[in-house]
Design a protein around this motif. Sequence first.
Motif, PDB file in Angstrom:
ATOM      1  N   THR A 178     -22.417  -6.091 -11.627  1.00 30.95           N
ATOM      2  CA  THR A 178     -21.007  -5.890 -11.962  1.00 30.95           C
ATOM      3  C   THR A 178     -20.090  -6.613 -10.983  1.00 30.95           C
ATOM      4  OG1 THR A 178     -19.337  -4.185 -12.439  1.00 30.95           O
ATOM      5  CG2 THR A 178     -20.883  -3.704 -10.667  1.00 30.95           C
ATOM      6  N   ASP A 179     -18.920  -6.967 -11.452  1.00 38.25           N
ATOM      7  CA  ASP A 179     -17.877  -7.606 -10.640  1.00 38.25           C
ATOM      8  C   ASP A 179     -16.671  -6.679 -10.668  1.00 38.25           C
ATOM      9  OD1 ASP A 179     -19.313 -10.287 -10.374  1.00 38.25           O
ATOM     10  OD2 ASP A 179     -19.205 -10.030 -12.539  1.00 38.25           O
ATOM     11  N   VAL A 180     -16.274  -6.188  -9.491  1.00 37.44           N
ATOM     12  CA  VAL A 180     -15.268  -5.123  -9.466  1.00 37.44           C
ATOM     13  C   VAL A 180     -14.168  -5.434  -8.462  1.00 37.44           C
ATOM     14  CG1 VAL A 180     -17.011  -3.417 -10.095  1.00 37.44           C
ATOM     15  CG2 VAL A 180     -16.467  -3.755  -7.684  1.00 37.44           C
ATOM     16  N   ASP A 181     -13.030  -4.744  -8.613  1.00 46.51           N
ATOM     17  CA  ASP A 181     -11.940  -4.869  -7.652  1.00 46.51           C
ATOM     18  C   ASP A 181     -12.262  -4.082  -6.392  1.00 46.51           C
ATOM     19  OD1 ASP A 181     -10.471  -6.375  -9.417  1.00 46.51           O
ATOM     20  OD2 ASP A 181      -9.341  -4.675 -10.206  1.00 46.51           O
ATOM     21  N   GLY A 182     -11.852  -4.621  -5.247  1.00 42.32           N
ATOM     22  CA  GLY A 182     -11.955  -3.870  -3.999  1.00 42.32           C
ATOM     23  C   GLY A 182     -13.324  -3.952  -3.365  1.00 42.32           C
ATOM     24  N   ASP A 183     -13.701  -2.875  -2.700  1.00 42.07           N
ATOM     25  CA  ASP A 183     -14.954  -2.856  -1.943  1.00 42.07           C
ATOM     26  C   ASP A 183     -15.987  -1.944  -2.597  1.00 42.07           C
ATOM     27  OD1 ASP A 183     -14.205  -4.685   0.057  1.00 42.07           O
ATOM     28  OD2 ASP A 183     -12.954  -3.135   0.976  1.00 42.07           O
ATOM     29  N   LEU A 184     -17.183  -1.979  -2.040  1.00 39.88           N
ATOM     30  CA  LEU A 184     -18.298  -1.259  -2.659  1.00 39.88           C
ATOM     31  C   LEU A 184     -18.111   0.256  -2.619  1.00 39.88           C
ATOM     32  CD1 LEU A 184     -21.073  -1.258  -3.962  1.00 39.88           C
ATOM     33  CD2 LEU A 184     -22.085  -1.402  -1.680  1.00 39.88           C
ATOM     34  N   GLU A 185     -17.691   0.759  -1.477  1.00 34.27           N
ATOM     35  CA  GLU A 185     -17.627   2.216  -1.294  1.00 34.27           C
ATOM     36  C   GLU A 185     -16.753   2.902  -2.359  1.00 34.27           C
ATOM     37  OE1 GLU A 185     -19.640   3.099   1.067  1.00 34.27           O
ATOM     38  OE2 GLU A 185     -19.333   5.252   0.836  1.00 34.27           O
ATOM     39  N   PRO A 186     -15.500   2.469  -2.542  1.00 40.12           N
ATOM     40  CA  PRO A 186     -14.676   3.116  -3.571  1.00 40.12           C
ATOM     41  C   PRO A 186     -15.222   2.918  -4.981  1.00 40.12           C
ATOM     42  CG  PRO A 186     -13.443   1.360  -2.454  1.00 40.12           C
ATOM     43  CD  PRO A 186     -14.724   1.519  -1.727  1.00 40.12           C
ATOM     44  N   PHE A 187     -15.906   1.802  -5.209  1.00 40.62           N
ATOM     45  CA  PHE A 187     -16.486   1.581  -6.536  1.00 40.62           C
ATOM     46  C   PHE A 187     -17.603   2.585  -6.814  1.00 40.62           C
ATOM     47  CE2 PHE A 187     -20.022  -0.568  -8.852  1.00 40.62           C
ATOM     48  CZ  PHE A 187     -19.474  -0.438 -10.126  1.00 40.62           C
ATOM     49  N   LEU A 188     -18.498   2.752  -5.831  1.00 44.33           N
ATOM     50  CA  LEU A 188     -19.585   3.716  -6.023  1.00 44.33           C
ATOM     51  C   LEU A 188     -19.019   5.126  -6.230  1.00 44.33           C
ATOM     52  CD1 LEU A 188     -22.226   2.515  -3.382  1.00 44.33           C
ATOM     53  CD2 LEU A 188     -22.220   2.109  -5.852  1.00 44.33           C
ATOM     54  N   GLU A 189     -17.980   5.431  -5.483  1.00 42.89           N
ATOM     55  CA  GLU A 189     -17.378   6.765  -5.633  1.00 42.89           C
ATOM     56  C   GLU A 189     -16.735   6.915  -7.019  1.00 42.89           C
ATOM     57  OE1 GLU A 189     -18.053   9.128  -3.939  1.00 42.89           O
ATOM     58  OE2 GLU A 189     -16.522  10.647  -4.268  1.00 42.89           O
ATOM     59  N   ALA A 190     -16.166   5.828  -7.529  1.00 41.00           N
ATOM     60  CA  ALA A 190     -15.580   5.876  -8.879  1.00 41.00           C
ATOM     61  C   ALA A 190     -16.673   6.104  -9.926  1.00 41.00           C
ATOM     62  CB  ALA A 190     -14.822   4.581  -9.168  1.00 41.00           C
ATOM     63  N   LEU A 191     -17.821   5.452  -9.743  1.00 40.51           N
ATOM     64  CA  LEU A 191     -18.939   5.693 -10.675  1.00 40.51           C
ATOM     65  C   LEU A 191     -19.347   7.162 -10.622  1.00 40.51           C
ATOM     66  CD1 LEU A 191     -21.322   2.639 -10.006  1.00 40.51           C
ATOM     67  CD2 LEU A 191     -19.830   2.966 -11.975  1.00 40.51           C
ATOM     68  N   ARG A 192     -19.417   7.686  -9.406  1.00 44.84           N
ATOM     69  CA  ARG A 192     -19.905   9.065  -9.218  1.00 44.84           C
ATOM     70  C   ARG A 192     -18.939  10.091  -9.798  1.00 44.84           C
ATOM     71  NH1 ARG A 192     -20.137  13.512  -5.809  1.00 44.84           N
ATOM     72  NH2 ARG A 192     -18.164  12.952  -4.816  1.00 44.84           N
ATOM     73  N   THR A 193     -17.638   9.853  -9.643  1.00 45.55           N
ATOM     74  CA  THR A 193     -16.668  10.880 -10.024  1.00 45.55           C
ATOM     75  C   THR A 193     -16.061  10.663 -11.413  1.00 45.55           C
ATOM     76  OG1 THR A 193     -14.918   9.649  -8.912  1.00 45.55           O
ATOM     77  CG2 THR A 193     -16.037  11.363  -7.631  1.00 45.55           C
ATOM     78  N   GLN A 194     -16.031   9.394 -11.886  1.00 51.79           N
ATOM     79  CA  GLN A 194     -15.348   9.153 -13.166  1.00 51.79           C
ATOM     80  C   GLN A 194     -16.298   9.086 -14.356  1.00 51.79           C
ATOM     81  OE1 GLN A 194     -12.459   5.947 -12.701  1.00 51.79           O
ATOM     82  NE2 GLN A 194     -11.944   6.749 -10.694  1.00 51.79           N
ATOM     83  N   ILE A 195     -17.542   8.689 -14.124  1.00 48.93           N
ATOM     84  CA  ILE A 195     -18.505   8.697 -15.237  1.00 48.93           C
ATOM     85  C   ILE A 195     -19.830   9.352 -14.789  1.00 48.93           C
ATOM     86  CG2 ILE A 195     -17.556   6.788 -16.597  1.00 48.93           C
ATOM     87  CD1 ILE A 195     -19.679   4.946 -15.291  1.00 48.93           C
ATOM     88  N   PRO A 196     -19.746  10.566 -14.208  1.00 51.04           N
ATOM     89  CA  PRO A 196     -20.978  11.186 -13.677  1.00 51.04           C
ATOM     90  C   PRO A 196     -22.019  11.442 -14.758  1.00 51.04           C
ATOM     91  CG  PRO A 196     -19.172  12.777 -13.725  1.00 51.04           C
ATOM     92  CD  PRO A 196     -18.565  11.431 -14.015  1.00 51.04           C
ATOM     93  N   GLU A 197     -21.578  11.851 -15.944  1.00 53.14           N
ATOM     94  CA  GLU A 197     -22.557  12.172 -17.002  1.00 53.14           C
ATOM     95  C   GLU A 197     -23.283  10.893 -17.463  1.00 53.14           C
ATOM     96  OE1 GLU A 197     -19.416  11.759 -17.359  1.00 53.14           O
ATOM     97  OE2 GLU A 197     -19.045  10.731 -19.258  1.00 53.14           O
TER      98      GLU A 197
END
Lengths: 202, 180
Positions: free
Chosen positions: B79-98
Amino acid sequence: MGLPVQEREEIAVQTPSRNTCGRAIAMTLANPIKPGRSKVLRFNFWLTRRFPPLLGRLRKLSFIHFLRWTIVSEFPFNGPPQVPEKLGHEYLLFVSNYNGYWMQYIDAFYSVVPDQMDWIWGNCYGYPKGQPAGATKRLIHKLEFTASHYYSAYPEASATMVQSALELRKRFDRFQAEMRGADPSRFQEGFRRFVADSQRLL
Amino acid sequence: MPSKIGQAYTYLALTAIVPGRSQELREVVEAFPLASESPFARVGRVHFARWVIVPQLVEVGPPPEVPDRLNNEYLLFSTDVDGDLEPFLEALRTQIPEVMDAVYSHCVAYPGTADREAFHRYFRHNQIETTFPFSAYQDATVPEVREALELRRRLIDLAVRAQELDPAGLQEAYRQAFAG
């Protein structure tokens, strides 16, 4: 170019729809790297990053959104039931997001950055260095993985449209500043000039 | 850091699939809706993303290449994402956990989204650092790209209409389209 009509149609038909999202197309390849050549590859990538003319040639590939080459030296191990890998090669992963047609994409690489094709894939097994693009197409078609899920945040846009829109955004900000307080006649004249000057971006 | 390009971050992971579960995983991933309904649309900062099941390496030949055989099947996530890795991983964890749990529960040693530290550790451990990233618009975020594309669409529309408008009408149409 370089392929019989039948094979050309075969490849076109077989490009999987799961590799597409609107205009965006995913390409995912893994090539085995020849022994001792990963250092050469890393050096070539390092050079390309630091030598602006080489990077500039990549920028001419206007149909690319994002791409990356990744050297896989080992597969991450997470413990049983995963079985450790014992591979004889390192691998070069090529992951690209582009728009257009598969055949044209490969042709464009060949016509715009032929040296870089050799610099990169010439260090891998199977790459038909110095041979016509047709042989490369056959290899790429064989190597390509199909995505199970592919996403683009702006599937309606080609890479050129994105770059044009971003450039237009800058010009439009300047236009807006210039037109502040303009009467209708001056505004019409200014708008016509702005449109004419920005024609290639629209 | 080679995975960083402009303001963007290019993330790639290879995670081993639990033996015998790749078909089930394929069915889960292929059932996700596409385009604006894709789970990645909910993460917001994602330009492009893909999940690819790698069942085996392809033999390319000719000799002296000796073909490799993988001992496991892998899920490739790129994937190609905005910003840095840490906030992206946290977004995956909290916004699409299921979604993350439905996919990665088929992969070896996935800890789940409930444990923040373990989730981040898992995706860092399985990351393959990018060697050479490239983008022609590496400094533009997803919202900036979308906003620019919308501006371009409205400008094209106004440029077409401008041919039929008098000066006052054009200025009024411009105000309605852009001054909002």
